[in-house]
Design an enzyme around this catalytic site. Structure first.
Site, mmCIF file in Angstrom:
data_model
loop_
_atom_site.group_PDB
_atom_site.id
_atom_site.type_symbol
_atom_site.label_atom_id
_atom_site.label_comp_id
_atom_site.label_asym_id
_atom_site.label_seq_id
_atom_site.Cartn_x
_atom_site.Cartn_y
_atom_site.Cartn_z
ATOM 1 N N GLY A 109 5.919 -1.267 -0.730
ATOM 2 C CA GLY A 109 7.064 -1.201 0.175
ATOM 3 C C GLY A 109 8.328 -1.719 -0.481
ATOM 4 O O GLY A 109 9.439 -1.452 -0.023
ATOM 5 N N ASP A 142 12.938 -3.933 4.372
ATOM 6 C CA ASP A 142 14.092 -3.414 3.627
ATOM 7 C C ASP A 142 13.838 -3.086 2.154
ATOM 8 O O ASP A 142 14.706 -2.560 1.480
ATOM 9 C CB ASP A 142 15.258 -4.405 3.736
ATOM 10 C CG ASP A 142 14.880 -5.800 3.240
ATOM 11 O OD1 ASP A 142 13.790 -5.958 2.635
ATOM 12 O OD2 ASP A 142 15.670 -6.742 3.459
ATOM 13 N N ASP A 277 -5.104 -5.964 -0.188
ATOM 14 C CA ASP A 277 -4.016 -5.298 -0.914
ATOM 15 C C ASP A 277 -3.425 -6.217 -1.981
ATOM 16 O O ASP A 277 -2.625 -5.780 -2.798
ATOM 17 C CB ASP A 277 -2.914 -4.832 0.050
ATOM 18 C CG ASP A 277 -2.414 -5.951 0.950
ATOM 19 O OD1 ASP A 277 -3.232 -6.531 1.684
ATOM 20 O OD2 ASP A 277 -1.213 -6.262 0.903
ATOM 21 N N ASN A 278 -3.832 -7.489 -1.964
ATOM 22 C CA ASN A 278 -3.350 -8.423 -2.986
ATOM 23 C C ASN A 278 -4.453 -8.794 -3.969
ATOM 24 O O ASN A 278 -4.385 -9.829 -4.623
ATOM 25 C CB ASN A 278 -2.794 -9.682 -2.314
ATOM 26 C CG ASN A 278 -1.498 -9.405 -1.560
ATOM 27 O OD1 ASN A 278 -0.810 -8.418 -1.841
ATOM 28 N ND2 ASN A 278 -1.164 -10.244 -0.608
ATOM 29 N N ASP A 287 0.717 -10.609 -6.864
ATOM 30 C CA ASP A 287 1.509 -10.829 -5.649
ATOM 31 C C ASP A 287 1.673 -12.310 -5.337
ATOM 32 O O ASP A 287 0.985 -12.865 -4.480
ATOM 33 C CB ASP A 287 0.915 -10.082 -4.441
ATOM 34 C CG ASP A 287 1.394 -8.635 -4.412
ATOM 35 O OD1 ASP A 287 1.912 -8.169 -5.455
ATOM 36 O OD2 ASP A 287 1.269 -7.982 -3.377
HETATM 37 P P1 AMP Z 1 2.795 -8.815 0.780
HETATM 38 O O1 AMP Z 1 2.392 -9.680 1.927
HETATM 39 O O2 AMP Z 1 4.073 -9.248 0.088
HETATM 40 O O3 AMP Z 1 1.687 -8.539 -0.171
HETATM 41 O O4 AMP Z 1 3.171 -7.423 1.421
HETATM 42 C C1 AMP Z 1 2.341 -6.668 2.251
HETATM 43 C C2 AMP Z 1 2.930 -5.282 2.422
HETATM 44 O O5 AMP Z 1 4.238 -5.377 2.959
HETATM 45 C C3 AMP Z 1 3.064 -4.498 1.132
HETATM 46 O O6 AMP Z 1 2.869 -3.159 1.440
HETATM 47 C C4 AMP Z 1 4.495 -4.758 0.735
HETATM 48 O O7 AMP Z 1 5.005 -3.747 -0.096
HETATM 49 C C5 AMP Z 1 5.181 -4.780 2.083
HETATM 50 N N1 AMP Z 1 6.413 -5.574 2.052
HETATM 51 C C6 AMP Z 1 6.535 -6.918 1.971
HETATM 52 N N2 AMP Z 1 7.814 -7.284 1.975
HETATM 53 C C7 AMP Z 1 8.546 -6.150 2.072
HETATM 54 C C8 AMP Z 1 9.949 -5.837 2.139
HETATM 55 N N3 AMP Z 1 10.882 -6.793 2.106
HETATM 56 N N4 AMP Z 1 10.297 -4.541 2.226
HETATM 57 C C9 AMP Z 1 9.387 -3.567 2.273
HETATM 58 N N5 AMP Z 1 8.068 -3.777 2.231
HETATM 59 C C10 AMP Z 1 7.653 -5.045 2.131
HETATM 60 MG MG MG Z 2 1.117 -7.524 -1.533
#
Ligand code: AMP
Ligand code: MG
Length: 533
Positions: A109, A142, A277-278, A287
């Site tokens: 994302g 975002d 996913d991590n 991550d």
């Molecule tokens: P995370 O918890 O950072 O591993 O993120 C989990 C999911 O949310 C993943 O698909 C990331 O790409 C998405 N994600 C986290 N933060 C953002 C952001 N600011 N904008 C877009 N996608 C995000």
């Molecule tokens: Mg992640």
């Protein structure tokens, strides 16, 4: 010396995009992406990028010279403003189990893969910008990243590498010159923070969730293509994909994961968000979000406020959670194997393998020659208790334990305890009974070392190669962030330098080998972090 390359002569071999199915849509709008492993998407350009820091070790993996890293082009490329010939920017599609529940499609994302560099040794390294703008997978967010979380990811990736922990790497950290709004504690107090981008580097960024998404959709064709691609490119020693090879592959993923977690436990690292996913398919730490370093030895500690109620991802639970995650991966690849029993066996073996590896690691942390089945389980169990009698800094404790004299078995309690006093947050809190219990353990420890016949000198050397003096304590990262937010990047670079040699004494830097200062006990960013980054 190897020939050094400039940016323009970096050579790309984009195996991922060339061998795997692409999303047929190329418009950058948010959507469910079916029957594809990725979507083409360009980084969003930023206003005024500035280089904060780069890792010269990662640059040399790519054969990039220091001069190349200091060039304006480097800043532009790794801020996403400029593409090099051969780059094919894309975001990967994946799903995941978050905090125990299937979350459906997630995907990159806010990460954009630029392409795979092949260095002069023929090794492939994927370059990935984190915080480079929205992608089809951004859902409601975002696609951006703020400076504080980018400093944390940049420094920790490199610190972990130098500690000997398998990890993705970080090439560069740039600020974008743009503001990003974040509500750090989800409490209705949003603030405009500085935007930043880290360029992450790894042979592959595939996660357990990369496979789960296709299985969840019943898309066995894409699943098979992706698994075969993974084996061929990243696990070629396993041979031509077949059912047996799939099983061997799964066993190797289990083993690599076990190794990674044992290293986390060794250095006191808590990932904080071990969602599937991590979890990297290569067994790399990936991550860096609300991670933290254990200071007070508390197996129940988690740095992640989002996980504070369930503590699913607490320090002492990481080995088991990894098994739960591997179980999800086993479910995902089951359609390629169609036999539950061998998968179940490998998962059961993981539990044993993990225990064995952790046992071996604990033996090394204590400086013993090898595991002794008669004495060591009791010693480890009691140490686990002794460390929790009062607030005890894990990193300092192990480092100072190496200084306890095991050649003199007639030390007084005070003499035995003296080297360890620095590890206690409130030495006065140690009651007479606590001291007696700790000394009893220390005497058994001395006897155990004496039975091994290991000298103080050799034991100290061994232990200091495995028990770091310096880790990226949460408050240290926060100090670097506080300065960076005022445009002073000196501490980011100083810490990068310090953490290159975490096992060395570095006497001039000893002020970073101390207990967390009191001001950091309850400060946001030091003891409490959230997923907001
Ligand atoms: P995370 O918890 O950072 O591993 O993120 C989990 C999911 O949310 C993943 O698909 C990331 O790409 C998405 N994600 C986290 N933060 C953002 C952001 N600011 N904008 C877009 N996608 C995000
Ligand atoms: Mg992640």
């Amino acid at each position: 010396m190897a020939k050094q390359t400039s940016l323009s002569t970096l050579s790309f071999d984009n195996r991922f995009v060339e061998n795997l199915p692409a999303d047929t849509e190329t418009d950058n709008h948010r959507r469910q992406v079916m029957s594809a492993c990725y979507s083409f998407v360009d980084p969003t350009k930023v206003a005024a990028p500035k280089l904060v820091a780069f890792s010269s070790e990662v640059a040399s993996l790519l054969d990039l010279s220091e001069e190349a890293c200091l060039s304006d082009d480097f800043t532009q490329v790794f801020a996403g403003n400029q593409l090099l010939a051969g780059m094919r920017p894309h975001a990967q599609c994946y799903g995941g189990h978050q905090f125990g529940n299937w979350a459906g499609q997630l995907g990159d994302g806010r990460a954009i893969n630029l392409g795979e560099v092949v260095n002069q040794q023929g090794d492939h390294y994927a370059l990935q910008l984190k915080g480079s703008g929205a992608t089809p997978y951004s859902r409601t967010a975002d696609g951006l990243a703020v400076l504080r979380s980018s400093v944390r990811e940049f420094l920790c990736s490199e610190a972990m590498f130098h500690l000997g922990v398998p990890t993705t790497r970080a090439l560069s950290l740039v600020t974008t010159g743009e503001k990003v709004v974040r509500d750090m504690f989800y409490d209705g107090r949003p603030q405009a923070e500085q935007g930043a981008i880290v360029c992450r580097v790894a042979p592959s960024f595939l996660r357990f969730g990369s496979y789960e998404i296709h299985a969840a959709r019943g898309d066995v064709g894409t699943l098979r293509t992706l698994v075969d691609f993974t084996i061929t490119t990243e696990f070629p020693h396993l041979g031509t994909p077949s059912v047996d090879v799939y099983l061997n592959w799964f066993a190797e993923v289990c083993e690599r994961t076990a190794d990674m977690i044992v290293h986390w436990m060794r250095v006191g690292f808590v990932h904080g968000v071990m969602n599937t996913d991590n979890m990297s398919i290569l067994g790399l730490t990936i991550d860096y979000g609300p991670y933290g370093w254990l200071e007070d030895y508390d197996p129940n500690w988690t740095p992640n406020t989002t996980d504070a109620s369930g503590r699913r991802y607490r320090f002492g639970h990481q080995g088991q959670v990894a098994q739960w995650n591997l179980f999800q991966l086993a479910n995902a690849i089951y359609p390629l194997i169609e036999q539950a029993e061998p998968l179940r066996k490998i998962l059961n073996d993981y539990a044993e393998l993990y225990e064995q590896k952790w046992q071996t690691m604990r033996t090394k942390k204590l400086g013993f020659n090898s595991y002794n089945a008669v004495t060591d389980d009791a010693l480890n169990t009691e140490l686990h208790e002794v460390l929790q009698l009062v607030e005890t800094d894990m990193t300092i404790f192990y480092r100072k334990l190496a200084d306890v004299d095991c050649e003199n078995l007639h030390l007084s309690d005070a003499e035995l305890l003296a080297p360890l006093m620095d590890a206690y947050y409130a030495p006065d809190a140690l009651s007479t009974a606590d001291k007696t219990r700790t000394c009893n353990w220390l005497r058994q420890y001395q006897q155990r070392v004496a039975d091994d016949g290991t000298s103080n000198l050799i034991r100290r050397q061994r232990m200091n190669e495995i028990n770091p003096k310096y880790v990226l304590r949460n408050y240290m990262a926060q100090l670097a962030i506080d300065k960076a937010e005022l445009d002073d990047f000196s501490l980011v670079n100083e810490l990068l330098e310090l953490l290159r040699k975490p096992y060395d004494e570095q006497v001039d830097m000893a002020h970073f080998a101390v207990k967390r200062p009191d001001w950091a006990r309850d400060r946001a960013g030091c003891s409490m972090l959230s997923c907001s980054s």
